[in-house]
Write a protein that holds these residues in place. Structure first.
Motif: not given
Length: 86
Positions: A28-35, A18-26
């Protein structure tokens, strides 16, 4: 440069790949409140242990800056995992 893409490839014990691509910026935007909460918790932990919060944030920033081009490879029996940061 901040990492832009994380590629995760793994092979299961059955041989399927399996191969999974994860874009970092989106992500981070979704998880920014937790960050924000994590940074606040880190600053409180630094103050409780008498570590400089500015130095700790600078060290974390340098670590993130050095991540592009990093590859993590794990292999256990017939299962393999490769994480590549671009």
């Amino acid at each position: 440069m901040i990492p832009q893409l994380v590629t995760v490839r793994y092979r299961r014990s059955s041989g399927r790949r399996r191969r999974l691509y994860v874009p970092v910026v989106p992500v981070l935007l979704v998880l920014s409140p937790l960050l924000l909460l994590a940074v606040l918790g880190g600053v409180i932990a630094c103050l409780a242990t008498r570590v400089s919060p500015v130095g700790a944030l600078r060290g974390a920033g340098r670590l993130l800056w050095a991540l592009p081009g990093t590859r993590f490879e794990f292999e256990e029996g017939r299962t393999a995992l490769l994480i590549s940061v671009r």
